[in-house]
Scaffold this motif. Sequence first.
Motif, PDB file in Angstrom:
ATOM      1  N   VAL A  38     -16.199 114.730 -10.401  1.00 49.33           N
ATOM      2  CA  VAL A  38     -15.462 114.817 -11.499  1.00 49.33           C
ATOM      3  C   VAL A  38     -15.447 115.673 -12.345  1.00 49.33           C
ATOM      4  O   VAL A  38     -16.457 114.777 -13.517  1.00 49.33           O
ATOM      5  CB  VAL A  38     -14.774 113.417 -11.800  1.00 49.33           C
ATOM      6  CG1 VAL A  38     -13.571 113.031 -12.476  1.00 49.33           C
ATOM      7  CG2 VAL A  38     -14.393 112.875 -10.266  1.00 49.33           C
ATOM      8  N   ASN A  40     -15.215 116.958 -15.759  1.00 48.29           N
ATOM      9  CA  ASN A  40     -14.612 115.869 -17.488  1.00 48.29           C
ATOM     10  C   ASN A  40     -14.307 116.796 -18.487  1.00 48.29           C
ATOM     11  O   ASN A  40     -14.664 116.776 -19.903  1.00 48.29           O
ATOM     12  CB  ASN A  40     -15.470 114.750 -17.899  1.00 48.29           C
ATOM     13  CG  ASN A  40     -14.653 114.493 -18.635  1.00 48.29           C
ATOM     14  OD1 ASN A  40     -14.968 113.673 -19.278  1.00 48.29           O
ATOM     15  ND2 ASN A  40     -13.197 114.366 -18.360  1.00 48.29           N
ATOM     16  N   GLU A  60     -10.981 116.215 -14.737  1.00 45.94           N
ATOM     17  CA  GLU A  60     -10.245 115.291 -15.092  1.00 45.94           C
ATOM     18  C   GLU A  60      -9.787 115.164 -16.480  1.00 45.94           C
ATOM     19  O   GLU A  60     -11.265 115.327 -17.621  1.00 45.94           O
ATOM     20  CB  GLU A  60     -10.597 114.051 -15.578  1.00 45.94           C
ATOM     21  CG  GLU A  60     -10.229 112.964 -16.522  1.00 45.94           C
ATOM     22  CD  GLU A  60      -8.728 112.150 -15.767  1.00 45.94           C
ATOM     23  OE1 GLU A  60      -8.289 112.658 -16.725  1.00 45.94           O
ATOM     24  OE2 GLU A  60      -8.716 111.967 -14.829  1.00 45.94           O
ATOM     25  N   ALA A  71     -10.590 108.962 -12.340  1.00 47.65           N
ATOM     26  CA  ALA A  71     -10.227 109.858 -11.710  1.00 47.65           C
ATOM     27  C   ALA A  71     -10.869 109.937 -10.236  1.00 47.65           C
ATOM     28  O   ALA A  71     -10.510 110.145  -9.139  1.00 47.65           O
ATOM     29  CB  ALA A  71     -10.486 111.360 -12.408  1.00 47.65           C
TER      30      ALA A  71
END
Length: 231
Positions: A38, A40, A60, A71
Amino acid sequence: MRGVTTLTVDVVLPCLDEAEALPWVLARIPAGWRAIVVDNGSADGSATLAAGLGATVVHEPRRGFGAACHAGLLASQAEFVCFCDCDASLDPGLLPGLLRSVAEGSADLVLGRRRPTARGAWPAHARAGNLALSRLLRRRTGLRLRDLGPMRVARREALLGLGLSDRRSGYPLQMVVRAADAGWRVREVDVPYLPRSGRSKVTGTWRGTWQAVHDMRRVLDEPAPVGGGRP
């Protein structure tokens, strides 16, 4: 119990500028498990690198450890979900040992208790913050945990049922608090804690550590819900 190699498992890896560590981390994801990186808001090409190494990449845009973790949880599709830091401080190859207790039904949430392997792997200010939170958690829930580490395993549907809402540093603690309130069996397993690659975005300084503690104290102030139950 089915062998851990036959289970469907996703590994959520929250990532912010971890290009240096990603090859090591992704190479240690157990065979047949899916890595969900994920991103960020990385500026070092982490997302492109992760995709090139075969990971599923989720973007995300909302900054925050909890935002990235959740997420990944929402993007997961497997029966079991693991969480692990993406900075090479924890070895994803150890996750099957944590998964086994959840898969066989003797625990509902398993946490990796960090045991430093080298001087400086876990700075004093980060340990102090963790100790303070462990004591507050015991007072709030009765759980006698010694660490609130980021390596953990649970069933996906059960985690979604906790209704986790924190999107900052309080997310890992909220998961444990709500699990305890729901009557989950929570246990710890010792895992080696290695010197991380690069600088910590959360607990690299006293200021960052105590900001995380502040976020987590808000979680501890939440009232226990009525109802709930084990997954």
